[in-house]
Design a protein around this motif. Structure first.
Motif, PDB file in Angstrom:
ATOM      1  N   LYS A 100      64.023  39.967  59.096  1.00  0.00           N
ATOM      2  CA  LYS A 100      62.770  40.517  59.056  1.00  0.00           C
ATOM      3  C   LYS A 100      61.942  39.963  57.778  1.00  0.00           C
ATOM      4  O   LYS A 100      62.546  39.187  57.433  1.00  0.00           O
ATOM      5  CB  LYS A 100      62.569  42.260  58.664  1.00  0.00           C
ATOM      6  CG  LYS A 100      62.810  43.007  59.856  1.00  0.00           C
ATOM      7  CD  LYS A 100      62.344  44.022  60.361  1.00  0.00           C
ATOM      8  CE  LYS A 100      62.791  45.149  61.426  1.00  0.00           C
ATOM      9  NZ  LYS A 100      61.663  45.048  62.343  1.00  0.00           N
ATOM     10  N   ILE A 101      60.037  38.869  58.440  1.00  0.00           N
ATOM     11  CA  ILE A 101      59.704  38.929  57.639  1.00  0.00           C
ATOM     12  C   ILE A 101      58.851  39.643  56.422  1.00  0.00           C
ATOM     13  O   ILE A 101      58.527  41.401  57.340  1.00  0.00           O
ATOM     14  CB  ILE A 101      59.296  38.242  57.853  1.00  0.00           C
ATOM     15  CG1 ILE A 101      59.877  36.858  58.912  1.00  0.00           C
ATOM     16  CG2 ILE A 101      58.185  37.060  57.423  1.00  0.00           C
ATOM     17  CD1 ILE A 101      59.241  35.847  59.196  1.00  0.00           C
ATOM     18  N   CYS A 102      58.870  40.196  54.735  1.00  0.00           N
ATOM     19  CA  CYS A 102      58.299  40.781  54.887  1.00  0.00           C
ATOM     20  C   CYS A 102      56.692  40.945  54.959  1.00  0.00           C
ATOM     21  O   CYS A 102      55.990  39.509  55.032  1.00  0.00           O
ATOM     22  CB  CYS A 102      58.397  40.420  52.836  1.00  0.00           C
ATOM     23  SG  CYS A 102      57.304  41.862  52.397  1.00  0.00           S
ATOM     24  N   ALA A 103      55.807  41.853  55.126  1.00  0.00           N
ATOM     25  CA  ALA A 103      54.131  41.848  55.287  1.00  0.00           C
ATOM     26  C   ALA A 103      53.800  41.948  54.554  1.00  0.00           C
ATOM     27  O   ALA A 103      52.362  40.696  54.599  1.00  0.00           O
ATOM     28  CB  ALA A 103      54.098  43.307  55.904  1.00  0.00           C
ATOM     29  N   THR A 104      53.586  41.481  53.005  1.00  0.00           N
ATOM     30  CA  THR A 104      52.879  41.190  51.897  1.00  0.00           C
ATOM     31  C   THR A 104      53.141  40.002  51.739  1.00  0.00           C
ATOM     32  O   THR A 104      52.281  39.000  50.692  1.00  0.00           O
ATOM     33  CB  THR A 104      53.791  41.891  50.389  1.00  0.00           C
ATOM     34  OG1 THR A 104      53.611  43.301  51.421  1.00  0.00           O
ATOM     35  CG2 THR A 104      52.478  42.127  49.627  1.00  0.00           C
ATOM     36  N   ASN A 124      48.779  55.798  48.491  1.00  0.00           N
ATOM     37  CA  ASN A 124      48.564  55.962  49.030  1.00  0.00           C
ATOM     38  C   ASN A 124      50.709  55.553  49.350  1.00  0.00           C
ATOM     39  O   ASN A 124      50.357  55.405  50.700  1.00  0.00           O
ATOM     40  CB  ASN A 124      47.416  55.756  50.117  1.00  0.00           C
ATOM     41  CG  ASN A 124      46.300  56.219  50.295  1.00  0.00           C
ATOM     42  OD1 ASN A 124      46.103  57.801  50.361  1.00  0.00           O
ATOM     43  ND2 ASN A 124      45.537  55.407  50.327  1.00  0.00           N
ATOM     44  N   TYR A 125      51.290  55.440  48.455  1.00  0.00           N
ATOM     45  CA  TYR A 125      52.736  54.456  48.612  1.00  0.00           C
ATOM     46  C   TYR A 125      53.538  55.855  49.742  1.00  0.00           C
ATOM     47  O   TYR A 125      53.249  56.915  49.070  1.00  0.00           O
ATOM     48  CB  TYR A 125      52.824  53.955  47.815  1.00  0.00           C
ATOM     49  CG  TYR A 125      54.333  53.424  48.384  1.00  0.00           C
ATOM     50  CD1 TYR A 125      54.542  52.739  48.106  1.00  0.00           C
ATOM     51  CD2 TYR A 125      55.530  54.893  47.547  1.00  0.00           C
ATOM     52  CE1 TYR A 125      56.582  52.709  48.410  1.00  0.00           C
ATOM     53  CE2 TYR A 125      56.986  54.656  47.838  1.00  0.00           C
ATOM     54  CZ  TYR A 125      56.918  53.178  48.417  1.00  0.00           C
ATOM     55  OH  TYR A 125      58.445  52.808  48.577  1.00  0.00           O
ATOM     56  N   ALA A 172      46.313  54.663  53.265  1.00  0.00           N
ATOM     57  CA  ALA A 172      45.805  55.835  54.486  1.00  0.00           C
ATOM     58  C   ALA A 172      46.222  55.366  56.265  1.00  0.00           C
ATOM     59  O   ALA A 172      45.359  54.746  56.167  1.00  0.00           O
ATOM     60  CB  ALA A 172      44.629  56.624  53.587  1.00  0.00           C
ATOM     61  N   GLY A 173      47.161  56.320  56.870  1.00  0.00           N
ATOM     62  CA  GLY A 173      46.825  56.394  58.116  1.00  0.00           C
ATOM     63  C   GLY A 173      47.656  55.768  58.183  1.00  0.00           C
ATOM     64  O   GLY A 173      48.835  56.740  57.967  1.00  0.00           O
ATOM     65  N   LYS A 174      48.860  55.528  59.672  1.00  0.00           N
ATOM     66  CA  LYS A 174      50.046  55.539  60.114  1.00  0.00           C
ATOM     67  C   LYS A 174      50.411  54.481  60.396  1.00  0.00           C
ATOM     68  O   LYS A 174      51.631  53.789  61.209  1.00  0.00           O
ATOM     69  CB  LYS A 174      49.874  56.387  61.337  1.00  0.00           C
ATOM     70  CG  LYS A 174      48.966  58.023  61.449  1.00  0.00           C
ATOM     71  CD  LYS A 174      49.329  58.622  62.283  1.00  0.00           C
ATOM     72  CE  LYS A 174      48.745  60.087  62.852  1.00  0.00           C
ATOM     73  NZ  LYS A 174      48.877  60.332  64.298  1.00  0.00           N
ATOM     74  N   LYS A 175      50.405  53.505  59.770  1.00  0.00           N
ATOM     75  CA  LYS A 175      50.718  52.438  59.740  1.00  0.00           C
ATOM     76  C   LYS A 175      51.529  51.364  59.337  1.00  0.00           C
ATOM     77  O   LYS A 175      51.396  51.733  57.381  1.00  0.00           O
ATOM     78  CB  LYS A 175      48.993  50.887  60.090  1.00  0.00           C
ATOM     79  CG  LYS A 175      50.397  49.405  59.852  1.00  0.00           C
ATOM     80  CD  LYS A 175      48.785  48.779  59.442  1.00  0.00           C
ATOM     81  CE  LYS A 175      49.863  47.131  60.228  1.00  0.00           C
ATOM     82  NZ  LYS A 175      49.164  46.307  60.351  1.00  0.00           N
TER      83      LYS A 175
END
Length: 55
Positions: free
Chosen positions: A4-8, A43-44, A23-26
């Motif tokens: 997989k590729i890191c989103a950051t 929010n981690y 914050a949220g569901k992502k």
């Protein structure tokens, strides 16, 4: 072996960590070094470890 590729940082790896950094569901997948950087965010949330190598 799957990757997989890191989103950051866009690094490709066989082990990724499912985290929330806002914050949220992502949920996003991050490499180990990015996950360690994100742990100080308010929010981690950790959601599990994804491994491309299955037995």
């Amino acid at each position: 072996m799957k990757t997989k590729i890191c989103a950051t940082c866009n690094k490709e790896d066989t082990v990724m960590y499912r985290v929330q950094i806002t914050a949220g569901k992502k949920w996003i997948f991050c490499c180990k070094s990015c996950t360690e950087k994100h742990q100080s965010l308010p929010n981690y949330k950790y959601g599990g470890t994804w491994k491309g190598k299955r037995h």
